[in-house]
Scaffold this motif. Structure first.
Motif, PDB file in Angstrom:
ATOM      1  N   MET A 118       0.828  -1.190   0.000  1.00  0.00           N
ATOM      2  CA  MET A 118       0.000   0.000   0.000  1.00  0.00           C
ATOM      3  C   MET A 118       0.870   1.249   0.000  1.00  0.00           C
ATOM      4  O   MET A 118       0.662   2.179  -0.789  1.00  0.00           O
ATOM      5  CB  MET A 118      -0.897   0.011   1.231  1.00  0.00           C
ATOM      6  N   ALA A 119       1.851   1.295   0.901  1.00  0.00           N
ATOM      7  CA  ALA A 119       2.730   2.451   0.988  1.00  0.00           C
ATOM      8  C   ALA A 119       3.537   2.626  -0.291  1.00  0.00           C
ATOM      9  O   ALA A 119       3.790   3.760  -0.728  1.00  0.00           O
ATOM     10  CB  ALA A 119       3.658   2.302   2.191  1.00  0.00           C
ATOM     11  N   ALA A 120       3.942   1.518  -0.901  1.00  0.00           N
ATOM     12  CA  ALA A 120       4.680   1.606  -2.162  1.00  0.00           C
ATOM     13  C   ALA A 120       3.801   2.195  -3.257  1.00  0.00           C
ATOM     14  O   ALA A 120       4.246   3.050  -4.047  1.00  0.00           O
ATOM     15  CB  ALA A 120       5.187   0.220  -2.563  1.00  0.00           C
ATOM     16  N   ALA A 121       2.540   1.760  -3.331  1.00  0.00           N
ATOM     17  CA  ALA A 121       1.624   2.294  -4.344  1.00  0.00           C
ATOM     18  C   ALA A 121       1.383   3.777  -4.129  1.00  0.00           C
ATOM     19  O   ALA A 121       1.371   4.572  -5.091  1.00  0.00           O
ATOM     20  CB  ALA A 121       0.297   1.532  -4.296  1.00  0.00           C
ATOM     21  N   ASP A 122       1.224   4.210  -2.879  1.00  0.00           N
ATOM     22  CA  ASP A 122       0.968   5.618  -2.608  1.00  0.00           C
ATOM     23  C   ASP A 122       2.195   6.476  -2.877  1.00  0.00           C
ATOM     24  O   ASP A 122       2.088   7.632  -3.314  1.00  0.00           O
ATOM     25  CB  ASP A 122       0.500   5.794  -1.164  1.00  0.00           C
ATOM     26  N   VAL A 142      14.191   7.027  -5.563  1.00  0.00           N
ATOM     27  CA  VAL A 142      13.299   6.761  -4.430  1.00  0.00           C
ATOM     28  C   VAL A 142      14.167   6.599  -3.193  1.00  0.00           C
ATOM     29  O   VAL A 142      15.184   5.889  -3.209  1.00  0.00           O
ATOM     30  CB  VAL A 142      12.399   5.529  -4.665  1.00  0.00           C
ATOM     31  N   HIS A 143      13.796   7.300  -2.132  1.00  0.00           N
ATOM     32  CA  HIS A 143      14.527   7.258  -0.865  1.00  0.00           C
ATOM     33  C   HIS A 143      13.613   6.714   0.222  1.00  0.00           C
ATOM     34  O   HIS A 143      12.492   7.193   0.388  1.00  0.00           O
ATOM     35  CB  HIS A 143      14.994   8.666  -0.473  1.00  0.00           C
ATOM     36  N   GLY A 144      14.072   5.717   0.944  1.00  0.00           N
ATOM     37  CA  GLY A 144      13.304   5.155   2.047  1.00  0.00           C
ATOM     38  C   GLY A 144      14.081   5.204   3.338  1.00  0.00           C
ATOM     39  O   GLY A 144      15.266   4.830   3.378  1.00  0.00           O
ATOM     40  N   GLN A 145      13.417   5.658   4.409  1.00  0.00           N
ATOM     41  CA  GLN A 145      14.014   5.733   5.736  1.00  0.00           C
ATOM     42  C   GLN A 145      13.301   4.769   6.667  1.00  0.00           C
ATOM     43  O   GLN A 145      12.073   4.787   6.765  1.00  0.00           O
ATOM     44  CB  GLN A 145      13.912   7.161   6.280  1.00  0.00           C
ATOM     45  N   SER A 146      14.066   3.873   7.334  1.00  0.00           N
ATOM     46  CA  SER A 146      13.524   2.963   8.338  1.00  0.00           C
ATOM     47  C   SER A 146      12.501   2.009   7.690  1.00  0.00           C
ATOM     48  O   SER A 146      12.828   1.313   6.730  1.00  0.00           O
ATOM     49  CB  SER A 146      12.920   3.769   9.489  1.00  0.00           C
ATOM     50  N   PHE A 147      11.266   1.957   8.203  1.00  0.00           N
ATOM     51  CA  PHE A 147      10.212   1.181   7.538  1.00  0.00           C
ATOM     52  C   PHE A 147      10.070   1.614   6.079  1.00  0.00           C
ATOM     53  O   PHE A 147       9.789   0.802   5.195  1.00  0.00           O
ATOM     54  CB  PHE A 147       8.898   1.371   8.290  1.00  0.00           C
ATOM     55  N   GLY A 149      12.417   2.230   4.204  1.00  0.00           N
ATOM     56  CA  GLY A 149      13.408   1.488   3.437  1.00  0.00           C
ATOM     57  C   GLY A 149      12.825   0.220   2.853  1.00  0.00           C
ATOM     58  O   GLY A 149      13.111  -0.155   1.708  1.00  0.00           O
ATOM     59  N   ASN A 150      11.991  -0.468   3.640  1.00  0.00           N
ATOM     60  CA  ASN A 150      11.264  -1.637   3.134  1.00  0.00           C
ATOM     61  C   ASN A 150      10.355  -1.224   1.980  1.00  0.00           C
ATOM     62  O   ASN A 150      10.270  -1.888   0.937  1.00  0.00           O
ATOM     63  CB  ASN A 150      10.461  -2.248   4.272  1.00  0.00           C
ATOM     64  N   VAL A 151       9.671  -0.077   2.167  1.00  0.00           N
ATOM     65  CA  VAL A 151       8.767   0.421   1.138  1.00  0.00           C
ATOM     66  C   VAL A 151       9.533   0.765  -0.139  1.00  0.00           C
ATOM     67  O   VAL A 151       9.141   0.373  -1.253  1.00  0.00           O
ATOM     68  CB  VAL A 151       8.003   1.656   1.652  1.00  0.00           C
ATOM     69  N   ALA A 152      10.626   1.493  -0.004  1.00  0.00           N
ATOM     70  CA  ALA A 152      11.398   1.904  -1.181  1.00  0.00           C
ATOM     71  C   ALA A 152      12.011   0.704  -1.895  1.00  0.00           C
ATOM     72  O   ALA A 152      12.067   0.666  -3.139  1.00  0.00           O
ATOM     73  CB  ALA A 152      12.485   2.890  -0.771  1.00  0.00           C
ATOM     74  N   ALA A 153      12.478  -0.281  -1.119  1.00  0.00           N
ATOM     75  CA  ALA A 153      13.015  -1.487  -1.746  1.00  0.00           C
ATOM     76  C   ALA A 153      11.921  -2.246  -2.493  1.00  0.00           C
ATOM     77  O   ALA A 153      12.166  -2.828  -3.570  1.00  0.00           O
ATOM     78  CB  ALA A 153      13.665  -2.379  -0.694  1.00  0.00           C
ATOM     79  N   LYS A 154      10.702  -2.237  -1.964  1.00  0.00           N
ATOM     80  CA  LYS A 154       9.571  -2.864  -2.664  1.00  0.00           C
ATOM     81  C   LYS A 154       9.223  -2.082  -3.929  1.00  0.00           C
ATOM     82  O   LYS A 154       8.877  -2.660  -4.962  1.00  0.00           O
ATOM     83  CB  LYS A 154       8.367  -2.945  -1.726  1.00  0.00           C
TER      84      LYS A 154
END
Length: 466
Positions: A118-122, A142-147, A149-154
Motif C-alpha cells: 500500500m505504501a509503495a503504491a501511494d 526513491v529514498h526510504g528511511q527505516s520502515f 526502506g522496506n517500502v522503497a526497496a519494494k
C-alpha cells in the motif's frame, strides 16, 4: 524522536478499502497553488501540498535552482494515523535534499497502520502527480528511511522496471529483512518481557495471545505501556530496586535490544502487532516462538520453560511475506547508509538485504555504506548529502562507487553542513541470524498459487488487508 511516539498513539481500527492502484491522480493536481515551505527552505524552494484520490496527503518541493532530479521519499513508521502536516514535517527533516538541488515529493500513505505494498503504491502515486505537474525529471530516485526502506526497496522491485519511472534507490537505516522476519526481535521482546514483568496483561486482566499485541478492544495507550515498563524495570529511574534492575538486565541481555530504545520497541511489539494481526490479517498469527532457544538471562532454563510459545499460521505468514518481503529482483543502482550501532533497526538488516540480492544474482547493483554512529533517525546531514550525490553520480556516469570513495567525498559536503563524517568503509555486518534468532522452519509457509497471486493483484495493490 521515535516515529511510533512522534507520529501518533494507538493504531486505528481497520479502514474501508480506499481507491484502486492506478487511480491516483486527482484532476485538480496541476492547479494546486504553492504553500509555505519549512523555514529552512524559505526563499530556496517552492512547495505544494494536496491530497490524492486514495486519501493520502502529499508535499512537493522544487528548489529555485533545480538540478532536474527528483527524490521521492518513503517515510518510516508504520505510523498510527495520517495527518496533513506529516509530509511537510518530513520535508523539513530531509531539507538537505532540496538544498542540494533535488526536487522532493512524499506521501503520507492513505492510512495509518501496516502495509508495505500500500505504501509503495501511494509513494509511486506522488511521483506520478509530480510528473503530471512539472514534467518528467531527468532522473528520479526513491529514498526510504527505516520502515520506508522496506517500502522503497519494494518500489524498486515493483515499479523499478517501468520505463522512465526510477533511476536509483537510496535506503537509509532501512528495515530490509522484510515483515516475515524483520520483527522477530520484537516478538522475542513481547514474550520475554511478559515472562519477567507479567503486567501486559496483568494476571487480573483478560488474557490474550501475545502475538496479538493487544486485543482489538483494548483501551491501553502508549503512555500506559510505558508506565508498565517503568513499573517492571525502573527504566528512566535512578532509584531502581534490585528486582527491577534484574528484570531490565535479563530483558536487554536476552533480546539484544538496548535500554535506550526499549520503550519504542515494546510499543511496536504491542500496537503494531495489534494492527498487523487484528486489522490486516483478520486475527491470524504470522509470528512464532516455537523452537526458539533464549539465552543470556540469569536462568535460561527457567526462561525457556516458562516463556510463551506459539507457532505461526502458515497462511498469515505467507500473506505478510507477500506484502513486505523482498525478492532481490532489482535492476537499479541501490545505495544504503546505516549506522553500525542503530538501536531501532539493527545494522544486520543490511546483511539480510545483501543476501537477498545475492540470491537473486543482483548484488552487483548494491553498494552499502556504514557509519560509526549510534542513531537511527538524524544521522549526519553531511552523510545524507554525500549519499544522494554519490547515487546521482553513479546513475549519471555509470561508474559504481566504492564505500571508500563515498567516505572520502563526505568532507566537501561537511564544509557546508558541518554534521561530521563518520564512515567506516571497511565495516561488514554479521549475518542477520547472528543478531535475531531465526524461527525453526520459518521458510516453510506455503507458496501462493497462480490464482492466489491474481487475487492479490486485485486487492488495491496493497497486499494485506487495507
Amino acid at each position: 524522536m521515535p516515529e511510533v511516539i512522534r507520529r501518533g498513539a494507538v493504531f486505528g481500527a481497520l479502514l474501508a478499502v480506499l481507491g484502486t492502484l492506478g487511480t491516483a491522480v486527482p484532476s485538480q493536481a496541476s492547479a494546486t497553488p504553492p504553500t509555505a515551505c519549512p523555514p529552512t527552505l524559505a526563499g530556496k524552494a517552492t512547495c505544494y501540498t494536496g491530497q490524492d484520490a486514495n486519501g493520502a496527503y502529499y508535499t512537493m518541493a522544487v528548489p529555485k535552482r533545480w538540478n532536474r532530479a527528483l527524490v521521492v521519499h518513503a517515510h518510516g513508521g508504520p505510523t498510527a494515523s495520517i495527518d496533513p502536516s506529516d509530509t511537510t514535517k518530513d520535508l523539513a527533516e530531509w531539507a538537505v535534499m532540496v538544498q542540494e538541488g533535488y526536487a522532493w515529493a512524499a506521501s503520507s500513505y492513505r492510512r495509518g497502520g501496516y502495509g508495505v505494498r500500500m505504501a509503495a503504491a501511494d509513494t509511486d502515486t506522488v511521483r506520478r502527480l509530480f510528473v503530471e505537474r512539472f514534467g518528467r525529471p531527468d532522473r528520479t530516485y526513491v529514498h526510504g528511511q527505516s520502515f520506508g526502506g522496506n517500502v522503497a526497496a519494494k518500489i524498486a522491485e515493483t515499479y523499478g522496471r517501468e520505463r522512465g519511472a526510477y533511476d536509483g534507490v537510496l535506503l537509509t537505516s532501512g528495515l530490509l529483512a522484510g515483515g516475515s522476519r524483520g520483527y522477530d526481535h520484537r516478538v522475542d521482546l513481547r514474550v520475554v518481557y511478559q515472562y519477567y514483568c507479567r503486567n501486559l496483561p496483568r494476571p487480573t486482566e483478560p488474557q490474550y495471545p501475545l502475538w496479538q499485541g493487544l486485543p482489538a478492544d483494548s483501551t491501553l495507550t502508549p503512555d500506559d505501556v510505558l508506565a508498565r515498563l517503568e513499573e517492571c524495570t525502573g527504566i528512566g529511574s535512578a532509584n531502581r530496586t534490585p528486582s527491577q534492575q534484574r528484570n531490565l538486565d535479563d530483558i536487554t541481555a536476552v533480546t539484544g535490544i538496548p535500554e535506550r530504545s526499549l520503550p519504542t520497541h515494546l510499543q511496536y511489539a504491542t500496537f503494531l502487532f495489534q494492527d498487523i494481526a487484528v486489522n490486516r490479517l483478520g486475527g491470524r498469527n504470522p509470528f512464532a516462538t516455537q523452537g526458539v532457544r533464549y539465552t543470556g538471562s540469569h536462568d535460561d532454563s527457567a526462561l525457556n520453560a516458562g516463556v510463551a510459545r506459539f507457532a505461526a499460521d502458515p497462511t498469515a505468514r505467507r500473506d505478510l511475506s507477500y506484502d513486505s518481503d523482498l525478492t532481490g529482483q532489482v535492476s537499479l543502482p541501490v545505495l544504503t547508509l546505516h549506522a553500525i550501532d542503530d538501536p531501532s533497526v539493527f545494522v544486520e538488516h543490511e546483511a539480510a538485504y545483501r543476501a537477498t540480492l545475492h540470491g537473486a544474482g543482483r548484488d552487483s547493483h548494491l553498494v552499502q555504506t556504514f557509519t560509526r554512529e549510534a542513531g537511527h533517525d538524524g544521522l549526519s546531514v553531511s552523510e545524507y548529502a554525500t549519499s544522494i550525490a554519490a547515487l546521482d553520480d553513479w546513475v549519471r556516469t555509470g561508474r559504481k562507487p566504492a564505500p571508500s570513495s563515498i567516505a572520502e567525498s563526505c568532507g566537501a559536503f561537511d564544509r557546508t553542513y558541518e554534521g561530521g563524517c563518520f564512515y567506516d568503509p571497511g565495516y561488514r555486518p554479521s549475518a542477520y541470524c547472528s543478531r535475531v534468532r531465526p524461527r525453526p522452519g520459518g521458510a516453510g509457509w506455503p507458496a501462493m498459487t497462480a490464482a492466489q497471486e491474481r487475487t492479490w493483484s486485485r486487492i488495491d495493490g496493497v497486499g494485506i488487508a487495507p
